[in-house]
Enzyme design. Structure first.
Site, PDB file in Angstrom:
ATOM      1  N   ASP A 157       0.742  -1.128  -0.160  1.00  0.00           N
ATOM      2  CA  ASP A 157       0.057  -0.029  -0.183  1.00  0.00           C
ATOM      3  C   ASP A 157       0.991   1.125  -0.075  1.00  0.00           C
ATOM      4  OD1 ASP A 157       0.739  -0.483   2.693  1.00  0.00           O
ATOM      5  OD2 ASP A 157      -0.794   0.674   3.493  1.00  0.00           O
ATOM      6  N   HIS A 470       1.410  -8.921  -3.696  1.00  0.00           N
ATOM      7  CA  HIS A 470       0.298  -8.039  -3.074  1.00  0.00           C
ATOM      8  C   HIS A 470       1.233  -6.579  -3.050  1.00  0.00           C
ATOM      9  CE1 HIS A 470      -3.553  -6.302  -1.950  1.00  0.00           C
ATOM     10  NE2 HIS A 470      -2.996  -5.601  -1.133  1.00  0.00           N
ATOM     11  N   ASP A 516       0.248 -17.357  -4.298  1.00  0.00           N
ATOM     12  CA  ASP A 516       0.924 -16.450  -4.941  1.00  0.00           C
ATOM     13  C   ASP A 516      -0.008 -15.699  -5.831  1.00  0.00           C
ATOM     14  OD1 ASP A 516       2.598 -14.942  -6.233  1.00  0.00           O
ATOM     15  OD2 ASP A 516       3.665 -16.517  -7.557  1.00  0.00           O
ATOM     16  N   GLU A 525       1.792 -10.245   0.481  1.00  0.00           N
ATOM     17  CA  GLU A 525       2.061  -8.797   0.252  1.00  0.00           C
ATOM     18  C   GLU A 525       3.746  -8.734   0.646  1.00  0.00           C
ATOM     19  OE1 GLU A 525      -0.501  -6.013   2.475  1.00  0.00           O
ATOM     20  OE2 GLU A 525       0.556  -4.463   1.740  1.00  0.00           O
TER      21      GLU A 525
HETATM   22  O1  G3I Z   1      -0.936 -11.688  17.680  1.00  0.00           O
HETATM   23  C1  G3I Z   1      -1.651 -12.829  17.171  1.00  0.00           C
HETATM   24  C2  G3I Z   1      -1.405 -14.320  17.694  1.00  0.00           C
HETATM   25  O2  G3I Z   1      -1.156 -14.337  18.848  1.00  0.00           O
HETATM   26  C3  G3I Z   1      -2.341 -15.121  17.009  1.00  0.00           C
HETATM   27  O3  G3I Z   1      -1.921 -16.425  17.344  1.00  0.00           O
HETATM   28  C4  G3I Z   1      -2.344 -14.697  15.633  1.00  0.00           C
HETATM   29  C5  G3I Z   1      -3.267 -15.748  14.814  1.00  0.00           C
HETATM   30  O4  G3I Z   1      -3.757 -15.394  13.525  1.00  0.00           O
HETATM   31  O5  G3I Z   1      -2.898 -13.397  15.425  1.00  0.00           O
HETATM   32  C6  G3I Z   1      -1.904 -12.542  15.894  1.00  0.00           C
HETATM   33  O6  G3I Z   1      -2.242 -11.240  15.519  1.00  0.00           O
HETATM   34  C7  G3I Z   1      -2.252 -11.173  14.054  1.00  0.00           C
HETATM   35  C8  G3I Z   1      -0.997  -9.981  13.904  1.00  0.00           C
HETATM   36  O7  G3I Z   1      -1.161  -9.453  12.765  1.00  0.00           O
HETATM   37  C9  G3I Z   1       0.430 -10.545  14.016  1.00  0.00           C
HETATM   38  O8  G3I Z   1       1.406  -9.899  13.908  1.00  0.00           O
HETATM   39  C10 G3I Z   1      -3.465 -10.523  13.657  1.00  0.00           C
HETATM   40  O9  G3I Z   1      -4.281 -11.621  13.881  1.00  0.00           O
HETATM   41  C11 G3I Z   1      -3.344  -9.869  12.455  1.00  0.00           C
HETATM   42  O10 G3I Z   1      -4.493  -9.318  11.872  1.00  0.00           O
HETATM   43  C12 G3I Z   1      -2.433  -8.868  12.062  1.00  0.00           C
HETATM   44  O11 G3I Z   1      -1.918  -8.522  10.986  1.00  0.00           O
HETATM   45  C13 G3I Z   1      -1.597  -7.339  10.652  1.00  0.00           C
HETATM   46  C14 G3I Z   1      -2.088  -6.650   9.558  1.00  0.00           C
HETATM   47  O12 G3I Z   1      -1.635  -5.605   9.237  1.00  0.00           O
HETATM   48  C15 G3I Z   1      -3.641  -6.435   9.461  1.00  0.00           C
HETATM   49  O13 G3I Z   1      -3.604  -5.376  10.799  1.00  0.00           O
HETATM   50  C16 G3I Z   1      -0.026  -7.416  10.584  1.00  0.00           C
HETATM   51  O14 G3I Z   1       0.663  -8.125  11.718  1.00  0.00           O
HETATM   52  C17 G3I Z   1       0.764  -6.292   9.841  1.00  0.00           C
HETATM   53  O15 G3I Z   1       1.989  -6.724   9.379  1.00  0.00           O
HETATM   54  C18 G3I Z   1      -0.081  -5.617   8.578  1.00  0.00           C
HETATM   55  O16 G3I Z   1       0.231  -4.692   8.169  1.00  0.00           O
HETATM   56  C19 G3I Z   1      -0.042  -4.044   7.142  1.00  0.00           C
HETATM   57  C20 G3I Z   1      -0.341  -2.695   7.431  1.00  0.00           C
HETATM   58  O17 G3I Z   1      -1.677  -2.732   8.243  1.00  0.00           O
HETATM   59  C21 G3I Z   1      -1.121  -1.805   6.155  1.00  0.00           C
HETATM   60  N1  G3I Z   1       0.343  -1.907   5.067  1.00  0.00           N
HETATM   61  C22 G3I Z   1       0.518  -3.434   4.705  1.00  0.00           C
HETATM   62  C23 G3I Z   1       1.014  -4.020   6.112  1.00  0.00           C
HETATM   63  C24 G3I Z   1       1.608  -5.485   5.677  1.00  0.00           C
HETATM   64  O18 G3I Z   1       0.565  -6.304   5.432  1.00  0.00           O
HETATM   65  O1  9MR Z   2      -4.233  -3.614   0.036  1.00  0.00           O
HETATM   66  C1  9MR Z   2      -4.358  -3.395   1.430  1.00  0.00           C
HETATM   67  C2  9MR Z   2      -2.994  -4.270   2.050  1.00  0.00           C
HETATM   68  O2  9MR Z   2      -2.062  -3.193   1.649  1.00  0.00           O
HETATM   69  C3  9MR Z   2      -3.449  -4.102   3.509  1.00  0.00           C
HETATM   70  O3  9MR Z   2      -2.023  -4.874   4.298  1.00  0.00           O
HETATM   71  C4  9MR Z   2      -4.518  -5.167   3.849  1.00  0.00           C
HETATM   72  C5  9MR Z   2      -4.629  -5.144   5.389  1.00  0.00           C
HETATM   73  O4  9MR Z   2      -5.404  -4.610   5.931  1.00  0.00           O
HETATM   74  O5  9MR Z   2      -5.535  -4.463   3.342  1.00  0.00           O
HETATM   75  C6  9MR Z   2      -5.299  -4.457   2.040  1.00  0.00           C
HETATM   76  O6  9MR Z   2      -6.422  -3.557   1.528  1.00  0.00           O
HETATM   77  C7  9MR Z   2      -7.655  -4.574   1.279  1.00  0.00           C
HETATM   78  C8  9MR Z   2      -8.810  -4.205   2.270  1.00  0.00           C
HETATM   79  O7  9MR Z   2      -8.207  -4.499   3.632  1.00  0.00           O
HETATM   80  C9  9MR Z   2     -10.010  -4.855   2.165  1.00  0.00           C
HETATM   81  N1  9MR Z   2     -10.414  -4.707   0.915  1.00  0.00           N
HETATM   82  C10 9MR Z   2      -9.629  -5.230  -0.335  1.00  0.00           C
HETATM   83  C11 9MR Z   2      -8.330  -4.531  -0.043  1.00  0.00           C
HETATM   84  C12 9MR Z   2      -7.200  -5.052  -0.997  1.00  0.00           C
HETATM   85  O8  9MR Z   2      -7.467  -4.931  -2.323  1.00  0.00           O
END
Ligand code: G3I
Ligand code: 9MR
Length: 547
Positions: A157, A470, A516, A525
């Protein structure tokens, strides 16, 4: 299929391949191309890997140290992907993993000279960013326009998040602090190449300059993120023109900022002539953010109703306090910061964006010789050694022989492997225990193909690597090959993107839950905090492994 590191090994590295259990009990290493057998061996006993459901046997060929290109051969199976043994096998992937940050630069055009086919127009000048109402202050009411250019896009993103910039920028600086000789002459072919700074530091500075703009000069507080209200479509940066906002000041942002600026202040101190005043400015910024956090110790990120982008929310900032205090202590030598670290209560854990206590211990370990009487040397050693030993034992117990355990398959699992390896490198440097370096190698092997899906998770590297990350530029640029040098998130069973994917995952098992496909933001991603430890680990393994 046979799974192994698809790039290869330094001559003195521990070398393993993973073989599906079957009739064979032996293996051969053959010269790629000619098929000449150079070595044979016996497969270890079969073991079950619960995270993948696979029953596998390890083939060890550590003793093979002669440079060349080889394959592993087992009766009844296709030959393994080819791999190299050589003194420089990790240099190219290390350079590419840093160059990936350049490809994600905000606010500038990528020209053909440096970006080749991935040249693109500038996106997001970020010189007119609005203060969101969640971030309003008397000096900067909602709607105030500020300038906050540069920095890297966080991931696939186009937003910029201070918390995630914290671990990412720190990890690049840590790579430089630990292995300067790897970088001092490295030529990344970026616009700054040839100036009087190592390219890695030039690249890191691009983000540090942005981070500095995220601090409110009136009070030292730091905005949590600079973002659109919602995620962009799969378009190139210059086509993504939604308004940009800085959102909420948080304790986590202030402390990540304080830790990184304290670190950067000491790394850039020797460059006073090239960058007059920068080091002092960073230290002052760090201290101001630290002060703000002292006065606002529990301001957690709460996503405003009109904002839908990444959260990086964290409701336990005790580790962020510990980490920032540790970096301020190392940089200033002021024992008050060591006390503030609360060392006896601060454990060491594998780093992630949300868990930063491990960074404190790694930094203390790195600088342990110059810390003076205030620091508890025995405790520093114990923290790093204990965690390293847990990780190394986990590798020995796992069927694939890597530190990855079933619970490690979370969003960004590839980076879990890299951060485990980063800890192990610190363990090796501090204690000299060779098993830690070998376990770090196994973690790197995991990322490069020794895993249950048999692919290298780094774009452009290995026989089989992700083609559809992604990553908006990779999707939108019309070029078949993705932007190279990126570590994709990797398998994890939660599959939060299922509803957005037109195809289903091949498996629900943790280590095989990988797609993939560009839809798969939960497994495919890319992100700066995943690439940064790849930079660290490829540099470390290249620098530390005997040739
Ligand atoms: O910590 C719990 C763990 O205890 C549990 O066992 C596990 C089960 O799935 O979940 C863990 O938490 C997860 C956490 O990541 C772990 O780091 C959450 O469910 C999961 O939703 C969370 O995801 C994060 C994601 O954003 C959604 O918010 C990722 O860490 C984080 O790296 C990712 O970051 C995104 C940014 O929001 C937007 N830009 C892209 C970036 C990469 O995808
Ligand atoms: O594209 C977004 C990605 O960079 C983020 O890590 C992710 C986590 O929230 O969300 C993606 O965006 C999606 C959104 O959450 C839900 N609708 C579809 C989007 C991807 O095309």
């Amino acid at each position: 299929a046979i799974a192994l590191n698809q790039l290869g090994f330094l001559p003195g590295a521990a070398k393993f391949a993973v073989i599906p259990d079957g009739k064979a009990s032996s293996f051969a290493i053959v010269k790629a191309g000619t098929g000449t057998v150079v070595r044979t061996g016996t497969l270890a006993a079969a073991r079950l890997s619960p995270e993948s459901g696979d029953k596998v046997r390890l083939a060890e060929f550590t003793a093979l140290a002669t440079p060349g290109r080889y394959q592993v051969r087992v009766a009844g199976l296709p030959d393994s992907p080819p791999f190299d043994i050589g003194p420089a096998v990790l240099r190219a992937v290390n350079a590419a993993s840093i160059k990936a940050f350049y490809f994600n630069r905000n606010s500038m055009a990528l020209d053909e000279k440096h970006a080749g086919v991935y040249k693109r127009a500038a996106g997001h000048p970020d010189t007119r960013v609005l203060v969101h109402e969640s971030a309003a202050s008397p000096a900067r009411p909602a709607g105030t326009v500020i300038s906050s250019p540069k920095g890297w896009y966080d991931a696939g993103d186009y937003n910029k998040y201070i918390v995630n910039s914290g671990i990412s920028t720190y990890t690049l600086l840590a790579a430089y602090e630990d292995f300067p000789a790897m970088f001092d002459k490295q030529d990344l072919d970026i616009p700054e190449s040839g100036n009087r700074l190592p390219d890695l530091l030039d690249e890191t500075l691009w983000n540090l300059e942005w981070m500095l703009t995220m601090q409110d000069p009136a009070d030292g507080g730091v905005y949590h993120k600079l973002t659109n209200k919602s995620f962009d479509g799969m378009v190139m940066p210059d086509q993504a023109t939604q308004p940009r906002y800085v959102v909420q000041k948080t304790t986590a942002a202030a402390l990540n900022f304080a830790a990184v600026m304290a670190t950067a202040s000491r790394v850039f101190a020797p460059y006073e002539k090239q960058l007059p005043g920068l080091s002092a400015r960073m230290l002052a910024a760090s201290k101001a953010a630290w002060q703000w956090a002292q006065a606002h110790p529990e301001v957690y990120y709460r996503q405003p109703a009109d904002i839908q982008t990444g959260e990086y929310g964290d409701k336990d900032v005790s580790d962020e306090f510990g980490w920032a205090a540790a970096e301020l202590f190392i940089t200033t030598g002021d024992a008050a910061y060591y006390k503030a670290m609360n060392a006896t209560a601060l454990q060491a854990t594998v780093p992630s964006w949300a868990e930063v206590r491990g960074q404190a211990w790694m930094s203390l370990a790195r600088h342990h010789k110059k810390l003076g009487a205030a620091a508890d040397q025995a405790l520093i050693r114990q923290r790093i050694d204990t965690l390293s030993s847990t990780l190394a034992n986990g590798a020995k117990a796992s069927a694939y022989g890597t530190p990855m355990q079933p619970a490690d398959y979370i969003w960004g699992s590839s980076a879990v492997a890299m951060n485990q390896a980063m800890v192990l490198v610190h363990g090796y440097r501090l204690t000299g225990k060779r098993e830690y370096l070998d376990a770090a190698q196994a973690g790197l092997d995991y990322a490069l193909g020794r895993n249950a899906v048999g692919i290298s998770f780094v774009t452009g590297f290995g026989t089989k690597s992700p083609m559809h990350p992604h990553h908006r530029p990779s999707e939108a640029d019309g070029i078949e090959a993705p932007v190279p040098g990126w570590l994709v998130g990797g398998p994890q069973p939660a599959q939060q993107d299922k509803k957005d994917c037109p195809v289903s995952y091949p498996s629900a098992l943790p280590a095989k839950s990988f797609l993939d496909h560009a839809c798969s933001y939960a497994s495919n991603e890319v992100a700066i905090n995943w690439n940064a430890p790849l930079v660290y680990v490829t540099a470390a393994v290249q620098a530390l492994t005997p040739v």
